[in-house]
Each structure stands twice: as C-alpha cells, then as structure tokens.
Design an enzyme around this catalytic site. Structure first.
Site, PDB file in Angstrom:
ATOM      1  N   GLY A 235      65.059   4.557  73.777  1.00 42.63           N
ATOM      2  CA  GLY A 235      64.830   5.998  73.713  1.00 42.63           C
ATOM      3  C   GLY A 235      66.050   6.851  73.443  1.00 42.63           C
ATOM      4  N   GLU A 277      66.946  -1.504  76.755  1.00 44.96           N
ATOM      5  CA  GLU A 277      66.324  -2.169  75.590  1.00 44.96           C
ATOM      6  C   GLU A 277      66.463  -1.222  74.407  1.00 44.96           C
ATOM      7  OE1 GLU A 277      62.239  -2.376  76.832  1.00 44.96           O
ATOM      8  OE2 GLU A 277      62.477  -4.285  77.824  1.00 44.96           O
ATOM      9  N   GLY A 279      67.115   0.175  70.770  1.00 46.80           N
ATOM     10  CA  GLY A 279      66.962  -0.304  69.404  1.00 46.80           C
ATOM     11  C   GLY A 279      67.699   0.623  68.459  1.00 46.80           C
ATOM     12  N   ARG A 280      67.134   1.830  68.313  1.00 50.01           N
ATOM     13  CA  ARG A 280      67.674   2.823  67.393  1.00 50.01           C
ATOM     14  C   ARG A 280      69.160   3.094  67.644  1.00 50.01           C
ATOM     15  NH1 ARG A 280      64.122   6.492  65.395  1.00 50.01           N
ATOM     16  NH2 ARG A 280      62.814   6.048  67.190  1.00 50.01           N
ATOM     17  N   ARG A 315      59.901   5.730  57.184  1.00 53.09           N
ATOM     18  CA  ARG A 315      59.957   6.846  58.141  1.00 53.09           C
ATOM     19  C   ARG A 315      59.737   8.225  57.504  1.00 53.09           C
ATOM     20  NH1 ARG A 315      63.804   8.107  61.040  1.00 53.09           N
ATOM     21  NH2 ARG A 315      62.727   8.365  63.013  1.00 53.09           N
ATOM     22  N   TYR A 319      56.485   9.830  59.108  1.00 51.93           N
ATOM     23  CA  TYR A 319      56.677  10.876  60.121  1.00 51.93           C
ATOM     24  C   TYR A 319      57.321  12.139  59.558  1.00 51.93           C
ATOM     25  CZ  TYR A 319      57.345   6.491  62.893  1.00 51.93           C
ATOM     26  OH  TYR A 319      57.282   5.251  63.439  1.00 51.93           O
ATOM     27  N   CYS A 346      52.374   4.971  44.057  1.00 51.28           N
ATOM     28  CA  CYS A 346      51.288   5.877  43.673  1.00 51.28           C
ATOM     29  C   CYS A 346      50.767   6.563  44.934  1.00 51.28           C
ATOM     30  CB  CYS A 346      50.196   5.097  42.967  1.00 51.28           C
ATOM     31  SG  CYS A 346      50.831   4.246  41.522  1.00 51.28           S
ATOM     32  N   GLU A 347      51.647   7.246  45.605  1.00 53.85           N
ATOM     33  CA  GLU A 347      51.358   7.959  46.849  1.00 53.85           C
ATOM     34  C   GLU A 347      52.291   9.158  46.854  1.00 53.85           C
ATOM     35  OE1 GLU A 347      49.556   7.820  49.644  1.00 53.85           O
ATOM     36  OE2 GLU A 347      48.426   6.024  49.077  1.00 53.85           O
TER      37      GLU A 347
HETATM   38  C1  LIG Z   1      60.506   0.362  70.686  1.00 57.46           C
HETATM   39  C2  LIG Z   1      60.878  -0.150  72.019  1.00 57.46           C
HETATM   40  C3  LIG Z   1      62.210  -0.110  72.440  1.00 57.46           C
HETATM   41  C4  LIG Z   1      63.326   0.485  71.616  1.00 57.46           C
HETATM   42  O1  LIG Z   1      63.148   1.837  71.383  1.00 57.46           O
HETATM   43  P1  LIG Z   1      64.305   2.702  70.665  1.00 57.46           P
HETATM   44  O2  LIG Z   1      63.703   4.065  70.595  1.00 57.46           O
HETATM   45  O3  LIG Z   1      64.512   2.078  69.328  1.00 57.46           O
HETATM   46  O4  LIG Z   1      65.504   2.647  71.517  1.00 57.46           O
HETATM   47  C5  LIG Z   1      62.513  -0.632  73.674  1.00 57.46           C
HETATM   48  N1  LIG Z   1      61.570  -1.182  74.473  1.00 57.46           N
HETATM   49  C6  LIG Z   1      60.279  -1.247  74.105  1.00 57.46           C
HETATM   50  C7  LIG Z   1      59.291  -1.875  75.017  1.00 57.46           C
HETATM   51  C8  LIG Z   1      59.886  -0.721  72.873  1.00 57.46           C
HETATM   52  O5  LIG Z   1      58.602  -0.791  72.507  1.00 57.46           O
END
Ligand SMILES: *Cc1c(COP(=O)(O)O)cnc(C)c1O
Length: 418
Positions: A235, A277, A279-280, A315, A319, A346-347
């Site tokens: 997040g 956890e 990601g981004r 993205r 979005y 074609c979108e």
């Molecule tokens: C998508 C997700 C993340 C990573 O989210 P980010 O916004 O990319 O940090 C972590 N944990 C779970 C369970 C997720 O589904």
C-alpha cells in the site's frame, strides 16, 4: 523533473540490440531502495519485507530482492512455483491468497510457506486440504466501514472502504479463528491487514500498526495465543506525477516504531516482528517501459503512435493512471506540444497519455514511460495478437542482463488446437 536512470546514448545502444518495446529495470535503484527500507525498520530485529510477486513476477527481480533480504509474498499456484524455482521457500515465503483452491494450500504447506488465512471457513478447509494446521499461521483482518487518514492541507491523504472489500475476517471471527487454530496445534500467530492502496501518506503504516498492535494485545489477552508478527502488507505508494512528493520511509518506519513502543511494549509484547508485503513501492520507480515513436497523426487532435500498447502497460487504459513520459534526449526541450500518445490496439482507451504537454516528438524518438516497474509487465495480455515484450535489467556496471525474452508468434499460437 523525473529521473531516467539511463542516458540517451546507452539507451540507443540497448535499443539497437533489443528491439522496442521493452521493460528496463534499474538494479542500482532497486537495491538502494530495498536497503533504505531495511534501514528504516532496523529497530525491529525481526523485520521482513515479503515482496508482492504479482507486482513484478520476474525471477531475476525476485532473486535480486532476495539478495537484499526480501522474501516473496505469493497468491497463486504459478507464483508458488515461481518462488520455489527461485529457491525462495520456507519462512522466506508468505502465501497471502483468497478464495484459495485446496491444491494451492497443499503446495504452500509443502513448501513450508507462512499461510495467511483470508477467512474463518479456511481454518477447516486448510486442515482438510493439508491434513494439519502448521505451527505458524496468519489471519487477515478486515475492519469494515471506511478507512480514512486525517485531512491535510491537500485534502484527505487516504480513504478506502474496507466494508466493500472481499478480503479478511471480522474482528469476532479473528478471535474464533485464533482459538480454533490454537486448538488444532498452531503455536505462532500473525495478523495481516491491507487497508489502503498506493498512498503517499507517511501516516498509513503507523495508523495501521496502531490498529494491529491494539488487536494483538487484545487477542493475546483474550485467547492466550503467542502473537509473533504483524503483517502491514502493501500500500505504500509512489509519486507517479512529478509534482508529488515521495513518501518518507524513515518517517514511516519511525511511526511504526512509536506504535510498537506505545502499545506493545507496555503489554510485554515487544518481541513482535513487523512484516511488509510491498509491491509498488519496491519496484515501480525502478522500471520503465521503453517504446519508440513510430507515427504521427494530425486530425482533430495531435497523436503520436508508439510501438507499445495497452497490452504492455494496462494501467492508463484500465484506471486512467498517470505515467510520466520523458522523450529521451529532449529532457530540456520546452513542452510546447499537446499530444495523445497511443498504441495500436483497436480500442480507443489505448492511450499512454491524453492532452500531455511534451516536447516535439518525431518518429524514431525513444520514450521512457516512468514508474512502470510494478503492475506493468505483470498485467500484460495478448489482445489484438500483441505480444509481451522482453524484460531487461540494467546492471550496476552498466551492462544488460536479459531477464525475459520477448514473446514470439510461436508462443502466441502454442495453445491453439488447429
Ligand atoms: C497487491 C498486494 C500487495 C502489494 O500491494 P502494493 O500496493 O503493490 O504494495 C501486498 N499484499 C497483498 C495481499 C496484495 O494483494
């Protein structure tokens, strides 16, 4: 001005060898950022980042992050197998899934992954699937309602609606899950929650930590279980727009430290570990989609056609997400043209930018689409018969490592029964 981590000269050399479009990742940026995160949470001896594999499911990236101390957070059979093939198993692996098939629980259990249960019904389902309950287990919490972080001068920093989210257990269900899991032999418990996405607020993790710390104290007192970690999940956002300021990971780490000191320490729970956890935050700024301008079109608006499309980066189409674009070699030229930068699907939503002020672009120019290292390649698809691109790593010594080759027509036709 947003930083492109590669010079024009070097990028032209790379593009001469590897045809555009391709993803380019920056090893130096990835490593330095992972080290900053570890440093920001160094006050917590058990701190661990489990990289959210869905953001960038590329073995070369997972191994690089693993070298920097990050495990993997996975949520499907393919992601479990991917982590296994990278040698990332046992408690280096977090399995945070929902609506989980039995065979995935069996595989996660066989790999020794930490299993994060999304629902109370999964307690029995896990035991039926695997024949036992592992000693270490985690449960996902959903507080319901609306989650907000205080207003600032710029308005609400963050607002989300957990009541509308399919994830996690209610508070009473958490108590019941912990009791039953303890009865079935679980010894070490974690609590997980994910309440906001892509937030630049430094308050999100500390606020979430306070919620989970209070709950850990309550659950410990109520059920007697041994709570060993709080998983703050993902997040933390990135500044996609050049005018946004990035979050301050040291302020975030210190806010979480304060929550632990205020709430857990007085309850005698100071040995609880912090897990994340992300990601981004780990990857987005350190990857770029590199594409070449191929066409210009002058009708009711000015269009620049490029050789990438929404199949490479969904993205913006999905979005309306903003991704900054740098025209390589024209970093200091005035942005005196207004363009729609488009792919060839074609979108009509296949647009990387709409009404974007940019320097004059001519066919042949290389475009660097920023902050696409996470949820970029991974969301790719094959609509209109477009093929997935290669993924390249720009190493710290300036050389290129091919992490994934581009798809070929043979790949595209592989599953067809003629
Ligand atoms: C998508 C997700 C993340 C990573 O989210 P980010 O916004 O990319 O940090 C972590 N944990 C779970 C369970 C997720 O589904």
């Amino acid at each position: 001005m947003k930083n492109t981590f590669v010079t024009k000269e070097r990028l032209e050399e790379i593009a001469a060898e590897w045809p555009t479009p391709f993803y380019l990742y920056d090893e130096k940026g990835i490593r330095e950022n992972a080290r900053r995160l570890r440093e920001a949470f160094a006050w917590n001896p058990g701190f661990r980042e489990y990289f959210a594999v869905k953001a960038t499911p590329t073995p070369g990236i997972l191994k690089l992050l693993y070298e920097e101390g990050c495990g993997c957070d996975v949520s499907s059979m393919a992601e479990l197998l991917l982590a296994e093939r990278c040698g990332i198993v046992g408690d280096d692996l977090m399995f945070s899934s929902n609506n989980t098939p039995a065979d995935e629980f069996r595989k996660a259990d066989a790999l020794g992954a930490i299993i994060n249960l999304d629902d109370l019904t999964l307690v029995d389902y896990l035991r039926e699937s695997t024949g036992h309950i592992p000693e270490t287990i985690c449960c996902r919490y959903n507080p319901g309602g609306i989650f907000t972080l205080g207003a600032t001068g710029e308005g609400f920093q963050c607002m989300d609606t957990p009541a509308e989210a399919k994830y996690g257990m209610t508070r009473p269900q958490l108590s019941e899950a912990f009791r039953r899991l303890a009865d079935m032999g679980a010894k070490s418990f974690g609590i997980h929650a994910f309440l906001a996405s892509n937030t630049l607020s430094n308050e999100y993790f500390p606020t979430l930590a306070r919620i989970l710390c209070r709950m850990a104290v309550e659950l410990h007192q109520e059920t007697g279980v041994n709570i060993t970690f709080l998983n703050l999940s993902g997040g933390i956002g990135v500044p996609y727009r050049p005018e946004q300021t990035e979050s301050d990971i040291f302020a975030i780490g210190d806010g979480v430290r304060q929550a632990f000191a205020d709430i857990l320490a007085p309850a005698g729970l100071e040995n609880v570990s912090v897990y994340s956890e992300l990601g981004r935050y780990m990857l987005a700024p350190y990857g770029a989609l590199i594409t070449r301008a191929t066409h210009e079109k002058h009708i009711y608006k000015e269009y620049i056609g490029v050789d990438a499309c929404a199949c490479n980066l969904m993205r913006p189409a999905m979005y309306g997400a903003y991704h900054h674009i740098t025209v390589i070699g024209k970093e200091h030229a005035p942005c005196d043209h207004l363009y729609d930068v488009v792919g060839g699907l074609c979108e009509n939503n296949d647009k990387f930018a709409i009404d974007r002020p940019l320097p004059e672009i001519v066919p042949g120019d290389l475009l660097f689409i920023h902050d696409t290292g996470a949820h970029g390649f991974s969301m790719g698809y094959n609509y209109n018969g477009k093929l997935r691109s290669a993924e390249l790593l720009l190493k710290e010594d300036g050389s290129i490592e091919l992490l994934r080759r581009a798809e070929t027509m043979d790949d595209y036709f592989r599953t067809v029964v003629w």
